[in-house]
Design an enzyme around this catalytic site. Structure first.
Site, PDB file in Angstrom:
ATOM      1  CD  GLU A  21      -0.602  -3.258  -0.216  1.00 44.63           C
ATOM      2  OE1 GLU A  21      -1.200  -2.705  -1.166  1.00 44.63           O
ATOM      3  OE2 GLU A  21      -0.304  -2.679   0.846  1.00 44.63           O
ATOM      4  CE  LYS A  99      -1.717  -0.960  -3.665  1.00 42.56           C
ATOM      5  NZ  LYS A  99      -1.144  -0.401  -2.436  1.00 42.56           N
TER       6      LYS A  99
END
Length: 121
Positions: A21, A99
């Site tokens: 990420e 997200k």
């Protein structure tokens, strides 16, 4: 209390617990509700009596596209801190950070957090 809302702002950031990420990044959506008295700006029709939406966008962008955080909770908190510092007429805010593609197994549309903060007197 009156509100200014900016919805579904989309940014690309590098927040998350997993190394991929932080390396690859991903999309984030942010919704804001800014609470303040809009009586004066509604009467004067003058931007100096309100909060400039473009400045809000740039403020949020600076946080989301800025330094990586492990948690979106921290991203939301940093957004609220920046907004209170930049806009003196802001009394309270709700910040929602979404997200849509976290690297966790399962079937869902997205994950997110929502915080509510008030100006400390």
């Amino acid at each position: 209390m009156d509100k200014i809302m900016l919805n579904q702002m989309e940014f690309y950031g590098f927040h998350g617990l997993y190394p991929e990420e932080n390396k690859l990044g991903q999309r984030f959506y942010v919704n804001t509700e800014l609470m303040l008295d809009l009586t004066k700006s509604a009467t004067t029709d003058d931007m100096k009596d309100s909060i400039d939406y473009g400045e809000v966008y740039e403020c949020v962008k600076g946080v989301v596209e800025g330094s990586p955080k492990n948690l979106i909770e921290a991203v939301a908190e940093d957004i609220s801190v920046e907004l209170f510092q930049r806009f003196t007429q802001l009394q309270a805010c709700t910040i929602r950070v979404i997200k849509p593609d976290p690297p966790i197994p399962g079937h869902y549309q997205s994950v997110g957090v929502e915080i509510f903060r008030e100006r400390k007197q």
